[in-house]
Write an enzyme that holds these catalytic residues in place. Structure first.
Site, mmCIF file in Angstrom:
data_model
loop_
_atom_site.group_PDB
_atom_site.id
_atom_site.type_symbol
_atom_site.label_atom_id
_atom_site.label_comp_id
_atom_site.label_asym_id
_atom_site.label_seq_id
_atom_site.Cartn_x
_atom_site.Cartn_y
_atom_site.Cartn_z
ATOM 1 N N ARG A 74 0.842 -1.194 0.000
ATOM 2 C CA ARG A 74 0.000 0.000 0.000
ATOM 3 C C ARG A 74 0.880 1.248 0.000
ATOM 4 O O ARG A 74 2.097 1.157 0.146
ATOM 5 C CB ARG A 74 -0.955 -0.009 1.210
ATOM 6 C CG ARG A 74 -0.203 -0.358 2.482
ATOM 7 C CD ARG A 74 -0.502 0.436 3.674
ATOM 8 N NE ARG A 74 -0.488 1.840 3.504
ATOM 9 C CZ ARG A 74 0.608 2.610 3.542
ATOM 10 N NH1 ARG A 74 1.831 2.096 3.689
ATOM 11 N NH2 ARG A 74 0.518 3.918 3.430
ATOM 12 N N GLY A 75 0.188 2.413 -0.141
ATOM 13 C CA GLY A 75 0.938 3.659 -0.328
ATOM 14 C C GLY A 75 1.012 3.872 -1.835
ATOM 15 O O GLY A 75 1.388 2.951 -2.577
ATOM 16 N N ALA A 76 0.619 5.075 -2.287
ATOM 17 C CA ALA A 76 0.448 5.301 -3.728
ATOM 18 C C ALA A 76 1.673 4.892 -4.574
ATOM 19 O O ALA A 76 1.533 4.098 -5.510
ATOM 20 C CB ALA A 76 0.061 6.758 -3.956
ATOM 21 N N ARG A 117 -7.775 -0.897 -6.824
ATOM 22 C CA ARG A 117 -8.041 0.257 -5.950
ATOM 23 C C ARG A 117 -8.213 1.494 -6.843
ATOM 24 O O ARG A 117 -7.409 1.697 -7.757
ATOM 25 C CB ARG A 117 -6.885 0.493 -4.948
ATOM 26 C CG ARG A 117 -6.747 -0.595 -3.908
ATOM 27 C CD ARG A 117 -5.807 -0.182 -2.786
ATOM 28 N NE ARG A 117 -6.435 0.706 -1.825
ATOM 29 C CZ ARG A 117 -5.776 1.348 -0.852
ATOM 30 N NH1 ARG A 117 -4.469 1.203 -0.747
ATOM 31 N NH2 ARG A 117 -6.415 2.117 -0.004
ATOM 32 N N GLN A 224 -2.466 2.758 9.816
ATOM 33 C CA GLN A 224 -1.163 2.855 9.132
ATOM 34 C C GLN A 224 -0.183 3.721 9.924
ATOM 35 O O GLN A 224 1.023 3.507 9.880
ATOM 36 C CB GLN A 224 -1.337 3.450 7.725
ATOM 37 C CG GLN A 224 -2.016 2.540 6.721
ATOM 38 C CD GLN A 224 -3.518 2.749 6.694
ATOM 39 O OE1 GLN A 224 -4.123 3.160 7.679
ATOM 40 N NE2 GLN A 224 -4.135 2.445 5.566
ATOM 41 N N ASP A 265 -2.552 10.748 -2.606
ATOM 42 C CA ASP A 265 -2.891 9.650 -3.520
ATOM 43 C C ASP A 265 -3.296 10.147 -4.899
ATOM 44 O O ASP A 265 -3.180 9.429 -5.888
ATOM 45 C CB ASP A 265 -4.001 8.793 -2.928
ATOM 46 C CG ASP A 265 -3.452 7.965 -1.784
ATOM 47 O OD1 ASP A 265 -3.331 8.489 -0.668
ATOM 48 O OD2 ASP A 265 -3.095 6.797 -2.032
ATOM 49 N N ASN A 275 -5.984 12.189 0.124
ATOM 50 C CA ASN A 275 -5.055 11.387 0.937
ATOM 51 C C ASN A 275 -5.906 10.622 1.947
ATOM 52 O O ASN A 275 -7.137 10.766 2.008
ATOM 53 C CB ASN A 275 -4.027 12.289 1.629
ATOM 54 C CG ASN A 275 -2.894 11.484 2.257
ATOM 55 O OD1 ASN A 275 -2.316 10.600 1.624
ATOM 56 N ND2 ASN A 275 -2.581 11.747 3.520
ATOM 57 N N LYS A 276 -5.262 9.821 2.762
ATOM 58 C CA LYS A 276 -5.954 8.962 3.724
ATOM 59 C C LYS A 276 -7.036 9.706 4.491
ATOM 60 O O LYS A 276 -6.845 10.853 4.880
ATOM 61 C CB LYS A 276 -4.904 8.380 4.678
ATOM 62 C CG LYS A 276 -5.394 7.468 5.748
ATOM 63 C CD LYS A 276 -6.261 6.332 5.283
ATOM 64 C CE LYS A 276 -5.639 5.470 4.201
ATOM 65 N NZ LYS A 276 -6.627 4.535 3.594
HETATM 66 O O1 MRU Z 1 -4.830 3.186 1.992
HETATM 67 P P1 MRU Z 1 -3.354 3.453 1.942
HETATM 68 O O2 MRU Z 1 -2.644 2.968 3.162
HETATM 69 O O3 MRU Z 1 -2.752 2.974 0.658
HETATM 70 O O4 MRU Z 1 -3.265 5.040 1.933
HETATM 71 C C1 MRU Z 1 -2.004 5.614 1.810
HETATM 72 C C2 MRU Z 1 -1.966 7.073 1.939
HETATM 73 O O5 MRU Z 1 -2.967 7.725 2.075
HETATM 74 C C3 MRU Z 1 -0.612 7.717 1.791
HETATM 75 O O6 MRU Z 1 -0.542 8.890 2.521
HETATM 76 C C4 MRU Z 1 -0.351 8.032 0.310
HETATM 77 O O7 MRU Z 1 -0.571 6.910 -0.477
HETATM 78 C C5 MRU Z 1 1.013 8.557 0.085
HETATM 79 S S1 MRU Z 1 2.277 7.336 0.242
HETATM 80 C C6 MRU Z 1 3.749 8.083 -0.130
#
Ligand code: MRU
Length: 373
Positions: A74-76, A117, A224, A265, A275-276
């Site tokens: 996970r993480g963009a 996703r 996270q 994201d 973002n999250k």
């Molecule tokens: O659902 P996730 O854990 O994939 O969400 C991740 C985030 O919101 C991060 O802040 C974003 O992807 C940036 S990662 C460098």
């Protein structure tokens, strides 16, 4: 067992040179990389951290889809890198030697992975980039196309490492010794390939002897911030304090936070940033307390096709992630309705700067972003 290489200092990595990170061919980062034989993708299962370090080998389209959907990776940026390697591995499994048939199967796999996703644009960005390798080389042998796909996937990861390094430098230029920084979710090495975006400046500053106090929001419902960000920072020897999401206002009011750094994201053409879930609340609080709020991310996270945040598709996730996921027993009745959006959009007016590998963009973002592309 702990990850072996994830927490190495930048300086060490730089001294050794990019190719020697883990001492084998194309393994550039530990959290997402190709298997020894180059036919599968190996990831650290992020759902098990921080208690267990487990490596998963993904060989089928279903395993790859599930790993992204269930946040094992996970993480963009990390999702984009994983998608690049995944489609390369799947392309190797295509037996057709006719281009049209090869491309039809490639497209089917690509669309399947892309549907795992919806919000992080890096997923479709990386897959489109891989597809253009196929279409631009339609006159070549299939074996050559596959070889080029492998090279492209590695380039996506190499570029990510470089982007994170630059973002870390730009972000660090905004911080001073002793600053308190609040972050939300996880935008560190695990979410990228190394360094991270929002966490990168703190790791880089720490290496250079600077001291910061970081507040990591736990980031309900999937934690996270608790499971990954506080783990990464603690291991790096940075002063990190884990707080529940609803404590952010208090630590800001106490004067303990001089800047908010978060990842992203998808960024729309007007600077609205997805973002999250919970990020926009942090930005609203920061404005109230006069604290600068920065979004950090590579330019691959900017989607000029989205005019504003209204155009960004927000992922809705399983209700049980709220009711029961991290509890020994459910914390709500099974029949209670839950609403579980995975992301929210922070209004561009709340963002002091967007920190990319190309520099720090300032408002008005319609102008600074347009200039960039
Ligand atoms: O659902 P996730 O854990 O994939 O969400 C991740 C985030 O919101 C991060 O802040 C974003 O992807 C940036 S990662 C460098």
């Amino acid at each position: 067992m702990e990850p072996k290489y994830l927490f190495r200092r930048y300086a060490e990595v730089q001294n050794e040179g990019e190719d020697d990170m883990i001492n084998t061919r194309e393994i550039l980062a530990e959290n997402v990389h190709l298997s020894e034989d180059g036919k599968s993708v190996v990831i650290i299962d992020q759902t098990k951290l921080p208690n267990v370090t487990e490596y998963l080998t993904l060989s089928t389209a279903e395993e790859m889809y599930r790993a992204i959907k269930e946040l094992q990776v996970r993480g963009a940026p990390a999702i984009g890198i994983c998608a690049g390697y995944s489609i390369y591995c799947l392309a190797q499994q295509i037996t057709e030697s006719d281009f049209a048939l090869f491309y039809a199967r490639f497209k089917k796999d690509k669309e399947y992975l892309d549907s795992s996703r919806p919000t992080a644009v890096n997923l479709s960005w990386a897959l489109k980039r891989m597809e253009s390798v196929v279409t631009a080389n339609r006159d070549k042998e299939i074996s050559q196309i596959i070889e080029l796909l492998g090279e492209e996937a590695v380039s996506i990861q190499r570029e990510d490492i470089e982007m994170c390094r630059k973002i870390s430098e730009y972000g660090l230029s905004l911080l001073k010794e002793g600053d308190g920084i609040l972050t939300h979710c996880n935008a560190g090495p695990l979410a990228t390939s190394r360094y991270g975006t929002a966490i990168g400046p703190m790791l880089l500053g720490n290496e250079r002897g600077m001291k910061f106090k970081v507040f990591s929001d736990e980031t309900r419902p999937l934690l996270q911030g608790a499971r990954l960000t506080s783990y990464e920072l603690q291991k790096a020897g940075i002063d990190v304090t884990l707080i529940c999401d609803n404590m952010a206002s208090l630590v800001m009011k106490n004067g303990w936070v001089q800047a908010c750094f978060v990842g992203c994201d998808r960024i729309a053409a007007n600077g609205d940033a997805a973002n999250k879930i919970g990020t926009s609340g942090v930005a609203i609080l920061a404005k109230h307390y006069g604290i600068p709020f920065y979004v950090l991310g590579p330019t691959s996270t900017i989607d000029m096709n989205c005019k504003t945040g209204e155009d960004i598709v927000i992922e809705l996730r399983d209700e049980d992630e709220i009711r029961s996921k991290f509890y020994e027993k459910p914390m709500a009745l099974k029949e209670v309705k839950c609403y579980n959006p995975a992301f929210d959009v922070t209004d561009h007016e709340l963002i002091h700067g967007i920190i990319t590998e190309k520099g720090i963009l300032r408002p008005p973002y319609t102008e600074s972003l347009a200039k960039l592309f």
